[in-house]
Every structure is written in C-alpha cells, then in structure tokens.
Design an enzyme around this catalytic site. Sequence first.
Site, short mmCIF file in Angstrom:
data_model
loop_
_atom_site.label_atom_id
_atom_site.label_comp_id
_atom_site.label_asym_id
_atom_site.label_seq_id
_atom_site.Cartn_x
_atom_site.Cartn_y
_atom_site.Cartn_z
N GLY A 249 0.78 -1.24 0.00
CA GLY A 249 0.00 0.00 0.00
C GLY A 249 0.81 1.29 0.00
NE ARG B 19 -10.28 -11.22 -6.37
CZ ARG B 19 -10.54 -12.52 -6.53
NH1 ARG B 19 -9.57 -13.40 -6.46
NH2 ARG B 19 -11.77 -12.93 -6.79
CG LEU C 234 -11.58 -5.10 -10.91
CD1 LEU C 234 -11.78 -3.60 -10.83
CD2 LEU C 234 -11.88 -5.75 -9.57
CG HIS D 173 0.08 -1.08 -15.50
ND1 HIS D 173 -0.12 -2.36 -15.02
CD2 HIS D 173 0.95 -1.20 -16.53
CE1 HIS D 173 0.60 -3.21 -15.75
NE2 HIS D 173 1.25 -2.53 -16.67
CG ASP E 118 -10.84 -5.05 -22.83
OD1 ASP E 118 -11.35 -6.17 -22.64
OD2 ASP E 118 -11.25 -4.26 -23.70
CG ASP F 67 -3.01 -3.36 -16.75
OD1 ASP F 67 -3.53 -2.90 -15.73
OD2 ASP F 67 -2.25 -4.34 -16.73
CD GLU G 14 4.04 2.67 -9.39
OE1 GLU G 14 3.10 2.37 -8.63
OE2 GLU G 14 4.82 1.82 -9.85
C1 GRF Z 1 2.66 -0.61 -7.83
O1 GRF Z 1 3.83 -0.78 -8.56
C2 GRF Z 1 1.51 -0.36 -8.74
O2 GRF Z 1 1.85 0.34 -9.89
C3 GRF Z 1 1.08 -1.75 -9.11
O3 GRF Z 1 1.25 -2.51 -7.93
C4 GRF Z 1 2.24 -1.90 -7.13
C5 GRF Z 1 1.60 -1.65 -5.80
O4 GRF Z 1 2.53 -1.17 -4.85
N1 GRF Z 1 -0.27 -1.74 -9.62
P1 GRF Z 1 2.00 -0.55 -3.50
O5 GRF Z 1 1.15 -1.61 -2.81
O6 GRF Z 1 1.22 0.69 -3.82
O7 GRF Z 1 3.23 -0.25 -2.71
#
Ligand code: GRF
Length: 201
Positions: free
Chosen positions: A15, A95, A97, A113, A147, A149, A178
């Site tokens: 998280g 998961r 969806l 992603h 679909d 991503d 991110e």
């Molecule tokens: C991240 O790299 C995100 O892009 C991908 O899963 C990872 C989750 O990391 N979908 P976190 O749980 O937010 O640290």
Amino acid sequence: MQPKRRTAILISGRGSNMEALVAAAAAADYPAEIVLVLSNRPDAGGLATAAAHGIATRAIDHRPFGGDRAAHEAAVDAALRAAGVEIVCLAGYLRLLSPFLVGRWAGRMLNIHPSLLPAYKGLHTHERVLAAGETRHGCTVHLVNEDLDSGPILAQAEVPVLPGDTPETLAARVLTEEHRLYPEALREVASGPLPRVGGPV
Ligand code: GRF
C-alpha cells in the site's frame, strides 16, 4: 469549493501508493478525502498503515467466496456504497475485475500501472522491460474499463532505464514517480464532474 469527493482505495499488499494518496489528501485544498481502504487480503500490510492514519479499513477476503467472483465483487460494491464512496482508486489491487464492478464504477475507478501503457500490460513489467532492452519505462494512471490495463489514460510519468538496472532498482525508480503521479491524477478526476454511478442503487 465543492465538497471533497469521498474516495476509497483498494489494495492487496503493502500500500505505498495508498499512503501517497492519503498524504496528498491531508492537504486542506485537496479535492478528495480517503474514507475507506479495502483489501481482498486480510494480511495486506497497507491495512495497518491506513488504520494508523485513522482511516476506516475493511478486509473482504476473496477466498471464502471460492470461485464466485461475482459474489465477492457484490460484497466489495456494497461496502463501497455503504461508505458513500464516489471514486475508487485501485492501488496494487491484485484481482481481475468483472464487467459488473467495472460497469458500476465506470469513469470513477482509477488504476496505477507500472509501465508506459499501452506497452507492458499485466504483471512483471520491470523484468519484461529489462529483458526487452528498453531505454525508457514509467507508470500510468488510467480509468478502469473491462480490459486489463486498457482504459483511457489520465497521466503518465517516464523514467530512464539505466545501465546495470535490476528489476528492483528499476521498480524503485518507477515507484517514486507513481507516488507523485497518482495523487496528481486523482486531483484532476476529483476536481471535475463525475459520471453517475452505474447500475441499480
Ligand atoms: C505498484 O507498482 C503499482 O503500480 C502496481 O502494484 C504496485 C503496488 O505497490 N499496480 P503498493 O502496494 O502501492 O506499494
């Protein structure tokens, strides 16, 4: 200023993106508030982190549902609605969806992603980027559609692939982006008009 958009974050693991969203949402002028962190894994580390920030948490384990994906999703959807959620952020929610949940939250469900979509959909993106000899990589926030991503792209950030990178060093470089990108994208979505929540209420 319009009321802050009630936002849930769905996680399955540590998280760190959830934490970045929570930190951003602490600002007085941020247009979303995090009202629920929900996990399909009761042992997800992010649940304790969210609770430590004083955020309501729910674990809805998918395993007791067996293969009944629809029933699990119905329980997740009910929890979201009970919390008055308006926007859903997937953040490492592992998961797939079904059209049911995606349809209910169309235009209101975001995902992050770790690749420059549409390249490298799916898992193990850092390994695959390195194996392909790419020189650039990154992350994408997009709306979720049926679909994997593939929904409309909201924001992207690029990082270089450097000589000597391992999947771990590359993942860390992407993850830093991110944590910056996701709060920006949620700010945009929460600031604008939202489509009505689909399906019977
Ligand atoms: C991240 O790299 C995100 O892009 C991908 O899963 C990872 C989750 O990391 N979908 P976190 O749980 O937010 O640290």
